[in-house]
Design a protein around this motif. Structure first.
Motif, PDB file in Angstrom:
ATOM      1  N   GLN A 250      32.369  17.100  70.582  1.00 17.31           N
ATOM      2  CA  GLN A 250      32.963  17.489  72.073  1.00 17.31           C
ATOM      3  C   GLN A 250      32.843  19.005  72.172  1.00 17.31           C
ATOM      4  O   GLN A 250      33.329  19.600  71.096  1.00 17.31           O
ATOM      5  CB  GLN A 250      34.197  16.728  72.505  1.00 17.31           C
TER       6      GLN A 250
ATOM      7  N   ASN B   5      39.262  16.405  82.721  1.00 18.47           N
ATOM      8  CA  ASN B   5      38.553  16.389  81.243  1.00 18.47           C
ATOM      9  C   ASN B   5      38.866  17.510  80.447  1.00 18.47           C
ATOM     10  O   ASN B   5      38.212  18.405  80.255  1.00 18.47           O
ATOM     11  CB  ASN B   5      36.900  16.142  81.530  1.00 18.47           C
TER      12      ASN B   5
ATOM     13  N   ILE C  59      40.100  12.854  75.602  1.00 18.39           N
ATOM     14  CA  ILE C  59      39.364  11.796  74.984  1.00 18.39           C
ATOM     15  C   ILE C  59      39.999  11.174  73.817  1.00 18.39           C
ATOM     16  O   ILE C  59      39.964   9.917  73.361  1.00 18.39           O
ATOM     17  CB  ILE C  59      38.227  12.426  74.399  1.00 18.39           C
TER      18      ILE C  59
ATOM     19  N   THR D  61      32.575   8.153  78.155  1.00 18.45           N
ATOM     20  CA  THR D  61      33.565   8.298  77.102  1.00 18.45           C
ATOM     21  C   THR D  61      33.418   7.362  75.899  1.00 18.45           C
ATOM     22  O   THR D  61      33.431   7.506  74.940  1.00 18.45           O
ATOM     23  CB  THR D  61      34.933   8.244  77.632  1.00 18.45           C
TER      24      THR D  61
END
Length: 537
Positions: free
Chosen positions: A48, A90, A95, A242
């Motif tokens: 990420q 986000n 996550i 995700t």
């Protein structure tokens, strides 16, 4: 290459079917178990990148953070039957919260950060989360809305003094010999809970199961792919991104700012994004930005969009900037938990939402529930042969959505052509969507009816390529009142801080509302009159 759906038709049953599902993973594994295993296979790959917080996480780092959050939840005594709340953008560690819930077999219930205090209170009173992860920006609103619940609040950014910070949670030691939990109910267990709205405007909590269907049509993704979606975890597209980034070991680009077209196009160019999913409103904003004609979108190999209709002109403009013919309309609905159809044939079928993806069946029914053949208009019904726990705590609405034969009733009116392409013509239900946030005309009518000068009101949605359904209203004022249309617009904006419930489409004052033969208010007729008045005709 992007996924290409195919389907067959049973003329006797009048049912269309997608192709056979290919299982790339053991069907008994949960989504959490798959992600846990796949993250260990590629520890050094970038998992990420935050384009706003300037953070980079390898899969090993994200894996460790997810286990720390999971260990924290376990140390707090949360069980698989408990719910974790999420209201956030986000941000870097959001996550890890999602994966931690997957690892523990705990469903999270995610809400949009724009929801007002009353909406949050209503919705979380349904699922009663034990812990809520939210941004500090919304901390006071969330704290106030959940004051009656025994809940702890962890903030993800902009931390107020009296919150638990995500950094503190990430200091939790990883449980010795940590393993993802075996689901007590197997893959019929709820994976996540998203939000929808009931036919009365009462919020509903939509359960999403641990099924393989959520991976359908994305098995072309590999470690070479770079995924980007601005959508947060309260949208099915945010949830899909995700999950697929974890399952298929892609690099995911995130951002915690409000959607900005120039920023989005810079992200695509800078990080060589190959996979993107957007609502049509974002596409419309992009093509109207000065940077669009000079932007480099050549890295894109899969450009998915869905959630509402997109003008043909908008689709053509986006296609003109792509180096690969990869713009695809994906149709589905939250309750289904995945995409239902994808249109990979724009030139042949520009107005269609496409063909069925693997594992699904579809039929078109009339008001009597009878199945219809090709080119006949009716309600779109879909079967995915997966367990669904329904709307959390709402069996009545669950039965209305999915019948005893396990067909989902979408509320959309459409037809299948003779080539197996689905066309959506209108909504059977009155739900409206503003920037993919769902609401009902009755929400607006209730507020306007509170005005002492108002005798009657009819609210409806006016379509905008950028925003979706903009709320508008026709209002009958009381005799002798000096009420003006702008007074109504100002009143509604003062009653709620949720922009999607404002009268973004405007208001008009009328002598009487348009009615059907039985005397009931005719919403469509009032909308048409409003549009005539606004156009000056």
């Amino acid at each position: 290459m992007p996924y290409t759906p195919a389907n067959s038709y049973d003329a006797d049953q009048k049912i269309w079917s997608g192709g056979q599902v290919t299982h790339y993973f053991d069907p008994q594994l949960s989504i959490g178990e798959i992600i846990f295993q796949e993250m260990r296979r590629h520890p050094q790959l970038i998992a990420q990148i935050s384009a706003t917080e300037n953070t980079v996480l390898t899969r090993a780092e994200l894996h460790a953070n997810s286990m720390r959050v999971a260990s924290f939840l376990r140390s707090e005594g949360l069980l698989q039957s408990d719910v974790v709340g999420i209201i956030g953008r986000n941000t870097t560690h959001m996550i890890a919260v999602a994966y931690a819930c997957f690892f523990n077999g705990m469903a999270f219930h995610s809400l949009n950060n724009t929801y007002d205090r009353n909406t949050i209170e209503k919705i979380y009173n349904i699922t009663k989360p034990r812990i809520i992860f939210c941004d500090g920006d919304e901390f006071e609103k969330v704290k106030d809305a959940t004051a009656h619940l025994d809940v702890k609040i962890v903030t993800m950014r902009n931390h107020p003094k009296n919150s638990i910070r995500i950094g503190e949670v990430l200091t939790t030691p990883i449980e010795e010999n940590f393993r993802p939990a075996k689901l007590e109910q197997g893959n019929d267990q709820t994976l996540a809970i998203l939000c929808s709205s009931g036919t009365t405007g009462t919020p509903k909590a939509v359960t999403i199961t641990n099924s393989r269907q959520i991976l359908a049509s994305n098995d072309h993704l590999t470690t070479a792919d770079v995924q980007y979606s601005h959508n947060t975890l309260d949208w099915i597209t945010g949830l899909v991104t995700t999950i697929t980034s974890g399952v298929f070991s892609t690099t995911r680009i995130i951002a915690d700012n409000a959607f900005d077209p120039a920023f989005a196009m810079r992200v695509i160019e800078q990080y060589k994004v190959t996979w993107i999913i957007q609502p049509p409103s974002a596409m419309a904003i992009m093509i109207n930005s000065p940077e669009f004609e000079t932007s480099d979108l050549s890295s894109l190999r899969c450009y998915l969009y869905g959630g509402s209709r997109a003008a043909i002109e908008v689709q053509q403009a986006i296609r003109s900037r792509l180096s690969h013919d990869c713009l695809q309309f994906a149709y589905g609905f939250t309750e289904l938990g995945a995409m239902a159809t994808i249109n990979c044939h724009f030139d042949e079928k520009p107005g269609s939402v496409g063909r069925l993806v693997s594992g699904l069946k579809l039929k078109i029914v009339n008001d009597q529930g009878e199945s219809l053949g090709p080119d006949e208009l009716g309600e779109v019904c879909i079967m995915n042969n997966q367990h669904w726990s329904g709307y959390f705590g709402n069996p009545e609405e669950t039965r209305a959505m999915r019948d005893p034969q396990r067909w989902y009733h979408s509320g959309d009116l459409g037809y299948m052509d003779r080539n197996g392409f689905l066309y959506i013509m209108d909504r059977k239900k009155e739900m409206l969507k503003y920037q993919n946030i769902m609401y009902y005309p009755s929400d607006i009518e209730s507020m306007i009816s509170e005005m002492p000068e108002v005798a009657e009101v009819c609210a409806f949605g006016v379509w905008s390529d950028i925003y979706g359904d903009e709320a508008a209203a026709a209002v009958v004022k009381k005799l002798g009142s000096e009420l003006k249309a702008q007074d109504v617009v100002y009143y509604v904006s003062s009653r709620t801080d949720s922009k999607y419930k404002h009268l973004n489409g405007g208001a008009i004052i009328v002598e009487d509302l348009k009615r059907s033969a039985n005397g009931k208010t005719n919403r469509m007729a009032n909308k048409n009159h409003f549009l005539q008045v606004k156009s000056g005709s």
